[in-house]
Write a protein that holds these residues in place. Structure first.
Motif, PDB file in Angstrom:
ATOM      1  N   ILE A 183      20.608  -2.069  -0.507  1.00 38.26           N
ATOM      2  CA  ILE A 183      20.034  -1.149  -1.499  1.00 38.26           C
ATOM      3  C   ILE A 183      18.779  -0.490  -0.920  1.00 38.26           C
ATOM      4  CG2 ILE A 183      18.958  -0.993  -3.783  1.00 38.26           C
ATOM      5  CD1 ILE A 183      20.746  -3.264  -4.692  1.00 38.26           C
ATOM      6  N   ALA A 184      18.730   0.824  -0.986  1.00 38.79           N
ATOM      7  CA  ALA A 184      17.540   1.552  -0.552  1.00 38.79           C
ATOM      8  C   ALA A 184      16.410   1.281  -1.548  1.00 38.79           C
ATOM      9  CB  ALA A 184      17.833   3.042  -0.479  1.00 38.79           C
ATOM     10  N   ALA A 185      15.197   1.091  -1.033  1.00 30.53           N
ATOM     11  CA  ALA A 185      14.062   0.768  -1.893  1.00 30.53           C
ATOM     12  C   ALA A 185      12.922   1.749  -1.642  1.00 30.53           C
ATOM     13  CB  ALA A 185      13.598  -0.667  -1.637  1.00 30.53           C
ATOM     14  N   PHE A 186      12.282   2.152  -2.723  1.00 24.22           N
ATOM     15  CA  PHE A 186      11.223   3.146  -2.667  1.00 24.22           C
ATOM     16  C   PHE A 186      10.000   2.584  -3.384  1.00 24.22           C
ATOM     17  CE2 PHE A 186      15.378   5.032  -2.614  1.00 24.22           C
ATOM     18  CZ  PHE A 186      15.328   5.939  -1.566  1.00 24.22           C
ATOM     19  N   VAL A 187       8.977   2.217  -2.611  1.00 22.96           N
ATOM     20  CA  VAL A 187       7.798   1.599  -3.205  1.00 22.96           C
ATOM     21  C   VAL A 187       6.865   2.692  -3.721  1.00 22.96           C
ATOM     22  CG1 VAL A 187       5.866   0.029  -2.876  1.00 22.96           C
ATOM     23  CG2 VAL A 187       8.014  -0.368  -1.652  1.00 22.96           C
ATOM     24  N   LEU A 188       6.573   2.626  -5.001  1.00 26.73           N
ATOM     25  CA  LEU A 188       5.703   3.610  -5.640  1.00 26.73           C
ATOM     26  C   LEU A 188       4.245   3.191  -5.497  1.00 26.73           C
ATOM     27  CD1 LEU A 188       5.468   6.115  -7.581  1.00 26.73           C
ATOM     28  CD2 LEU A 188       5.517   4.452  -9.470  1.00 26.73           C
ATOM     29  N   LYS A 189       3.450   4.078  -4.976  1.00 28.48           N
ATOM     30  CA  LYS A 189       1.995   3.882  -4.980  1.00 28.48           C
ATOM     31  C   LYS A 189       1.434   4.884  -5.984  1.00 28.48           C
ATOM     32  CE  LYS A 189      -0.900   5.298  -1.732  1.00 28.48           C
ATOM     33  NZ  LYS A 189      -1.572   5.449  -0.415  1.00 28.48           N
ATOM     34  N   ASN A 190       1.464   4.480  -7.248  1.00 27.24           N
ATOM     35  CA  ASN A 190       1.014   5.364  -8.320  1.00 27.24           C
ATOM     36  C   ASN A 190      -0.490   5.246  -8.522  1.00 27.24           C
ATOM     37  OD1 ASN A 190       2.149   2.683  -9.553  1.00 27.24           O
ATOM     38  ND2 ASN A 190       0.593   3.379 -11.022  1.00 27.24           N
ATOM     39  N   ARG A 191      -1.044   6.237  -9.178  1.00 20.20           N
ATOM     40  CA  ARG A 191      -2.462   6.177  -9.526  1.00 20.20           C
ATOM     41  C   ARG A 191      -2.665   5.222 -10.703  1.00 20.20           C
ATOM     42  NH1 ARG A 191      -3.342  12.180 -10.785  1.00 20.20           N
ATOM     43  NH2 ARG A 191      -1.088  12.017 -11.108  1.00 20.20           N
ATOM     44  N   LEU A 192      -3.813   4.580 -10.710  1.00 19.86           N
ATOM     45  CA  LEU A 192      -4.206   3.717 -11.818  1.00 19.86           C
ATOM     46  C   LEU A 192      -5.092   4.533 -12.750  1.00 19.86           C
ATOM     47  CD1 LEU A 192      -2.854   1.092 -11.111  1.00 19.86           C
ATOM     48  CD2 LEU A 192      -4.020   1.831  -9.035  1.00 19.86           C
ATOM     49  N   TRP A 242       3.072  14.713  -5.151  1.00 21.24           N
ATOM     50  CA  TRP A 242       2.704  16.033  -5.648  1.00 21.24           C
ATOM     51  C   TRP A 242       2.226  16.907  -4.498  1.00 21.24           C
ATOM     52  CZ3 TRP A 242       3.803  16.358 -10.768  1.00 21.24           C
ATOM     53  CH2 TRP A 242       3.800  15.182 -11.524  1.00 21.24           C
ATOM     54  N   PRO A 243       2.432  18.227  -4.598  1.00 18.32           N
ATOM     55  CA  PRO A 243       1.864  19.130  -3.594  1.00 18.32           C
ATOM     56  C   PRO A 243       0.336  19.032  -3.578  1.00 18.32           C
ATOM     57  CG  PRO A 243       3.485  20.274  -4.969  1.00 18.32           C
ATOM     58  CD  PRO A 243       3.234  18.946  -5.620  1.00 18.32           C
ATOM     59  N   THR A 244      -0.256  19.251  -2.419  1.00 22.72           N
ATOM     60  CA  THR A 244      -1.710  19.224  -2.290  1.00 22.72           C
ATOM     61  C   THR A 244      -2.344  20.200  -3.274  1.00 22.72           C
ATOM     62  OG1 THR A 244      -1.452  18.732   0.059  1.00 22.72           O
ATOM     63  CG2 THR A 244      -3.625  19.487  -0.669  1.00 22.72           C
ATOM     64  N   ASN A 245      -3.399  19.753  -3.924  1.00 23.90           N
ATOM     65  CA  ASN A 245      -4.136  20.539  -4.922  1.00 23.90           C
ATOM     66  C   ASN A 245      -3.336  20.816  -6.194  1.00 23.90           C
ATOM     67  OD1 ASN A 245      -6.360  20.756  -3.145  1.00 23.90           O
ATOM     68  ND2 ASN A 245      -5.428  22.539  -2.146  1.00 23.90           N
ATOM     69  N   GLN A 246      -2.195  20.130  -6.346  1.00 19.90           N
ATOM     70  CA  GLN A 246      -1.413  20.253  -7.583  1.00 19.90           C
ATOM     71  C   GLN A 246      -1.084  18.891  -8.168  1.00 19.90           C
ATOM     72  OE1 GLN A 246       1.967  23.000  -7.344  1.00 19.90           O
ATOM     73  NE2 GLN A 246       1.005  24.058  -5.635  1.00 19.90           N
ATOM     74  N   VAL A 247      -1.927  17.904  -7.876  1.00 19.79           N
ATOM     75  CA  VAL A 247      -1.689  16.554  -8.371  1.00 19.79           C
ATOM     76  C   VAL A 247      -1.930  16.523  -9.876  1.00 19.79           C
ATOM     77  CG1 VAL A 247      -2.324  14.125  -8.158  1.00 19.79           C
ATOM     78  CG2 VAL A 247      -2.388  15.615  -6.151  1.00 19.79           C
ATOM     79  N   ILE A 275      -3.986  -2.638  -3.317  1.00 22.38           N
ATOM     80  CA  ILE A 275      -4.497  -1.270  -3.179  1.00 22.38           C
ATOM     81  C   ILE A 275      -5.113  -0.844  -4.506  1.00 22.38           C
ATOM     82  CG2 ILE A 275      -3.868   1.135  -2.729  1.00 22.38           C
ATOM     83  CD1 ILE A 275      -1.551   0.116  -1.017  1.00 22.38           C
ATOM     84  N   SER A 276      -6.250  -0.166  -4.437  1.00 20.87           N
ATOM     85  CA  SER A 276      -6.911   0.331  -5.636  1.00 20.87           C
ATOM     86  C   SER A 276      -7.463   1.730  -5.387  1.00 20.87           C
ATOM     87  CB  SER A 276      -8.031  -0.619  -6.067  1.00 20.87           C
ATOM     88  OG  SER A 276      -9.001  -0.759  -5.035  1.00 20.87           O
ATOM     89  N   ASP A 277      -7.912   2.371  -6.467  1.00 20.57           N
ATOM     90  CA  ASP A 277      -8.524   3.699  -6.398  1.00 20.57           C
ATOM     91  C   ASP A 277      -7.612   4.730  -5.728  1.00 20.57           C
ATOM     92  OD1 ASP A 277     -10.893   2.902  -7.706  1.00 20.57           O
ATOM     93  OD2 ASP A 277     -11.748   2.164  -5.843  1.00 20.57           O
ATOM     94  N   VAL A 278      -6.342   4.680  -6.059  1.00 15.96           N
ATOM     95  CA  VAL A 278      -5.379   5.632  -5.495  1.00 15.96           C
ATOM     96  C   VAL A 278      -5.659   7.033  -6.033  1.00 15.96           C
ATOM     97  CG1 VAL A 278      -2.938   6.270  -5.336  1.00 15.96           C
ATOM     98  CG2 VAL A 278      -3.618   3.850  -5.265  1.00 15.96           C
ATOM     99  N   LYS A 279      -5.757   7.992  -5.149  1.00 18.25           N
ATOM    100  CA  LYS A 279      -5.921   9.391  -5.565  1.00 18.25           C
ATOM    101  C   LYS A 279      -4.735  10.251  -5.140  1.00 18.25           C
ATOM    102  CE  LYS A 279      -9.974  10.494  -3.862  1.00 18.25           C
ATOM    103  NZ  LYS A 279     -11.190  11.315  -3.639  1.00 18.25           N
ATOM    104  N   VAL A 280      -4.082   9.835  -4.050  1.00 18.47           N
ATOM    105  CA  VAL A 280      -2.906  10.575  -3.565  1.00 18.47           C
ATOM    106  C   VAL A 280      -1.695   9.657  -3.736  1.00 18.47           C
ATOM    107  CG1 VAL A 280      -1.830  11.748  -1.621  1.00 18.47           C
ATOM    108  CG2 VAL A 280      -4.326  11.840  -1.918  1.00 18.47           C
ATOM    109  N   PRO A 281      -0.960   9.788  -4.842  1.00 14.46           N
ATOM    110  CA  PRO A 281       0.184   8.909  -5.079  1.00 14.46           C
ATOM    111  C   PRO A 281       1.354   9.252  -4.164  1.00 14.46           C
ATOM    112  CG  PRO A 281       0.058  10.578  -6.798  1.00 14.46           C
ATOM    113  CD  PRO A 281      -1.162  10.756  -5.942  1.00 14.46           C
TER     114      PRO A 281
END
Length: 309
Positions: free
Chosen positions: A109-118, A29-34, A57-63
């Motif tokens: 195969i191209a791989a994209f690891v998602l670091k999503n927010r919990l 997401w764009p900064t300040n538009q998460v 990883i925990s406490d993700v704020k910037v996915p």
């Protein structure tokens, strides 16, 4: 040391090639538009590697998504977004993220690891919406950057482990639901590894409580019980589960498979008598479970995802 022009050119070529393959991380997401974010400096992301060598990883704020790309001469044009598990409390980012990305890269195969927010009331409004929103945004970004990352936007899938499997199944069944519905977020195929699927009787209680809270309504429970949300648009799916899984009952995979078959969706399921939970590629000594990567590779081949196009 003196380099001839030929040697120098070769060295530059190798360096450029190596640089091109270095994983690239992109904010979702764009900064300040998460999406649904609440500013809270008291919460800081944590990344720790345990004695088992697994990065969590925990406490993700910037996915983010991190792109792991195969060499161009090996790339098939297929891509996959990886959703690590962790009970919606953390992300088992090492063995269910980066290690899997390298496995897919080896197969072109191209791989994209998602670091999503919990889900977290401290940093989010409507926390139950957040993981899915991040996953949808991840798929959109991969498609929007398809040319840059040398992938075919019509050959993009998702793989999820445990609670990440719930997220992958939710993406597969909810991409076209709600205010954020988008065909651009639809996976063309899905791989679910010992997935949390239901929030009903056979639920992984920890994942359900983390996402929906302790007092979820029957409507919320049904909405996020993905075996109830399968329809004719759900993508073809490959499932793996061990029957002795004490964390997530094997019925999660079985019921999802049966729901897919009800709608004549192509599906393949592999159940193993032993293996437990949370193994990813670490299957040594787990009996016939050691064969799941071969079975998965054969399925990918049958889907045409290992063919260059």
């Amino acid at each position: 040391m003196n380099f001839t022009p030929t040697l120098l050119s070769a060295a530059l070529l190798l360096a450029t090639s190596a640089m091109a393959q270095k994983p690239e991380t992109v904010d979702l997401w764009p900064t300040n538009q998460v999406f649904n974010a609440i500013p809270n400096e008291a919460v800081q992301e944590k990344a720790e590697t345990g004695k088992d060598g697994i990065l969590r990883i925990s406490d993700v704020k910037v996915p983010t998504i991190t792109a792991f790309l195969p060499p161009k001469n090996k790339a098939t044009g297929a891509g996959i977004m990886i959703c690590p598990g962790g009970g919606y409390a953390l992300l088992a980012y090492g063995h269910e993220g980066e290690e899997m990305a390298k496995w897919f890269n080896e197969r072109g195969i191209a791989a994209f690891v998602l670091k999503n927010r919990l889900p977290d009331d401290r940093t989010q409004t409507n926390k139950h919406e957040v993981p899915l929103a991040d996953a949808m945004q991840g798929m959109k970004l991969i498609r929007q950057n398809a040319a840059k990352w040398n992938v075919d936007p019509n050959r993009l899938g998702v793989i999820g482990f445990s609670a990440g499997g719930h997220l992958a199944a939710t993406l597969s069944t909810h991409y076209h639901r709600g205010a954020s519905a988008s065909e651009e977020a639809k996976p063309n195929f899905a791989i679910l590894m010992y997935p949390v699927v239901t929030f009903g009787e056979k639920a992984h209680a920890g994942s359900r409580e983390r996402l929906l809270g302790k007092n979820a309504s029957p409507e919320q429970v049904a909405y996020y019980s993905n075996e109830l949300q399968v329809d004719g648009k759900t993508p073809p799916t490959f499932l793996v589960h061990a029957e002795d899984d004490k964390a997530v009952p094997v019925e999660n995979s079985i019921d999802y498979y049966l729901a897919l078959k009800k709608f004549n969706i192509s599906a393949e399921m592999h159940l193993y008598p032993t293996g437990g939970h949370g193994y990813a590629l670490r299957t040594k000594g787990k009996g016939s479970l050691e064969g799941w990567p071969v079975a998965c590779e054969n399925w990918l081949k049958s889907m045409g995802l290992l063919d260059k196009k």
